[in-house]
Design a protein around this motif. Structure first.
Motif, PDB file in Angstrom:
ATOM      1  N   ASP A 123       0.838  -1.204   0.000  1.00 47.03           N
ATOM      2  CA  ASP A 123       0.000   0.000   0.000  1.00 47.03           C
ATOM      3  C   ASP A 123       0.873   1.254   0.000  1.00 47.03           C
ATOM      4  N   ALA A 124       1.996   1.222   0.718  1.00 48.83           N
ATOM      5  CA  ALA A 124       2.916   2.360   0.735  1.00 48.83           C
ATOM      6  C   ALA A 124       3.531   2.590  -0.646  1.00 48.83           C
ATOM      7  N   VAL A 125       3.791   1.495  -1.369  1.00 53.06           N
ATOM      8  CA  VAL A 125       4.312   1.621  -2.743  1.00 53.06           C
ATOM      9  C   VAL A 125       3.256   2.259  -3.639  1.00 53.06           C
ATOM     10  N   LEU A 126       2.013   1.800  -3.509  1.00 54.72           N
ATOM     11  CA  LEU A 126       0.919   2.372  -4.304  1.00 54.72           C
ATOM     12  C   LEU A 126       0.808   3.876  -4.048  1.00 54.72           C
ATOM     13  N   LYS A 127       0.903   4.279  -2.804  1.00 56.35           N
ATOM     14  CA  LYS A 127       0.820   5.706  -2.468  1.00 56.35           C
ATOM     15  C   LYS A 127       1.956   6.487  -3.122  1.00 56.35           C
ATOM     16  N   ARG A 128       3.174   5.944  -3.086  1.00 59.09           N
ATOM     17  CA  ARG A 128       4.323   6.622  -3.715  1.00 59.09           C
ATOM     18  C   ARG A 128       4.133   6.735  -5.220  1.00 59.09           C
ATOM     19  N   LEU A 129       3.598   5.677  -5.838  1.00 64.95           N
ATOM     20  CA  LEU A 129       3.349   5.721  -7.279  1.00 64.95           C
ATOM     21  C   LEU A 129       2.361   6.829  -7.618  1.00 64.95           C
ATOM     22  N   HIS A 130       1.327   6.960  -6.822  1.00 62.41           N
ATOM     23  CA  HIS A 130       0.362   8.037  -7.041  1.00 62.41           C
ATOM     24  C   HIS A 130       1.020   9.404  -6.871  1.00 62.41           C
ATOM     25  N   GLU A 131       1.888   9.536  -5.880  1.00 59.36           N
ATOM     26  CA  GLU A 131       2.585  10.804  -5.667  1.00 59.36           C
ATOM     27  C   GLU A 131       3.481  11.159  -6.847  1.00 59.36           C
ATOM     28  N   LYS A 132       3.954  10.118  -7.552  1.00 60.64           N
ATOM     29  CA  LYS A 132       4.801  10.329  -8.727  1.00 60.64           C
ATOM     30  C   LYS A 132       3.987  10.378 -10.017  1.00 60.64           C
TER      31      LYS A 132
END
Length: 262
Positions: A123-132
């Motif tokens: 989930d933390a990876v998904l959040k970072r992808l969205h931020e990018k």
């Protein structure tokens, strides 16, 4: 090789010297010397001009993706050719300690606290992808691998929305939130919605949390969870028809710390 370099391979070596390890709608994936994963673009060749134009846009999108860094996502390193034109791209090969393992493995893992740990990390990876500024679209267990360090890695990323570029082929899962509630589609909210359903389906095995669940299915599934009222309310918010959804990671953390009967 340096990032952005062109890798030239023989077409005849694909599937023989370099074994096939997967396939999808656009092409096949091969293991290149246990170092890279090669994905070919077989869908786009020998078809009408519209596909040639789509391929040009796809190549431009992948070039833009090469400028972004994210260790837990197999973003493209460079393109491949058979000697004349671009035929695909290559990226990091993800292998676990005992070969290739994706999040389907979590459905068999008996240690639910460990399962939640994996889900929180992803989930933390998904959040970072969205931020990018990436939109995943095709959120599913097959597309999240577990590497040799036990870390989740998002794979098969070339169809992501990114920058001015949309999906090359619109994934079925990209419309789950819209299908369920009929709201104006927010692809970011859809990613969060589908990821949360996937996480709950892995944890509980309940069909009511399938990615194409109806709102009635979801309510029925939530009613069956042995969780605290706080956790249930948090999940209700994410799985409702509201936009600007919170990520499920903090809710999973509460479940890990006693908010669910494990």
């Amino acid at each position: 090789m340096e990032k952005g370099d062109l890798l030239t391979v023989s077409r005849d070596d694909l599937g023989t010297k370099y074994p096939e390890i997967g396939r999808g709608s656009e092409g096949c994936i091969f293991n290149y010397n246990d170092k890279y994963a090669i994905k070919t673009f077989t869908l786009y060749h020998g078809l009408p001009e519209i596909y040639a134009n789509r391929l040009k846009r796809k190549i431009a999108k992948l070039q833009l993706m090469m400028n972004v860094s994210e260790e837990q996502c197999t973003l493209p390193y460079g393109f491949i050719s058979y000697g004349d034109r671009i035929e695909g791209y290559y990226t990091r090969l993800v292998n676990g300690k005992k070969g290739r393992k994706d999040f389907t493995y979590l459905e068999e893992l008996q240690n639910k606290r460990k399962v939640i740990e994996y889900l929180i990390k992803a989930d933390a990876v998904l959040k970072r992808l969205h931020e990018k500024k990436f939109i995943v679209g095709d959120v599913k267990t097959d597309n999240i691998m577990i590497d040799k360090n036990g870390e989740p890695v998002f794979v098969d990323v070339d169809n992501y929305m990114f920058g001015p570029y949309g999906f090359d082929l619109i994934p079925d899962r990209a419309g789950c939130f819209y299908t369920c509630y009929g709201n104006t589609t927010s692809y970011k909210d859809n990613d969060i919605f589908v990821y949360t359903l996937m996480a709950l389906n892995i944890l509980t095995g309940l069909d009511q949390f399938g990615c194409f669940a109806t709102k009635e299915d979801i309510q029925d599934g939530l009613s069956k969870l042995c969780v605290t009222r706080e956790v249930r309310n948090d999940l209700q918010q994410i799985l409702s028809d509201s936009l600007d959804k919170p990520y499920v990671g903090p809710v999973l953390k509460k479940m890990q710390n006693g908010g669910i009967k494990l």
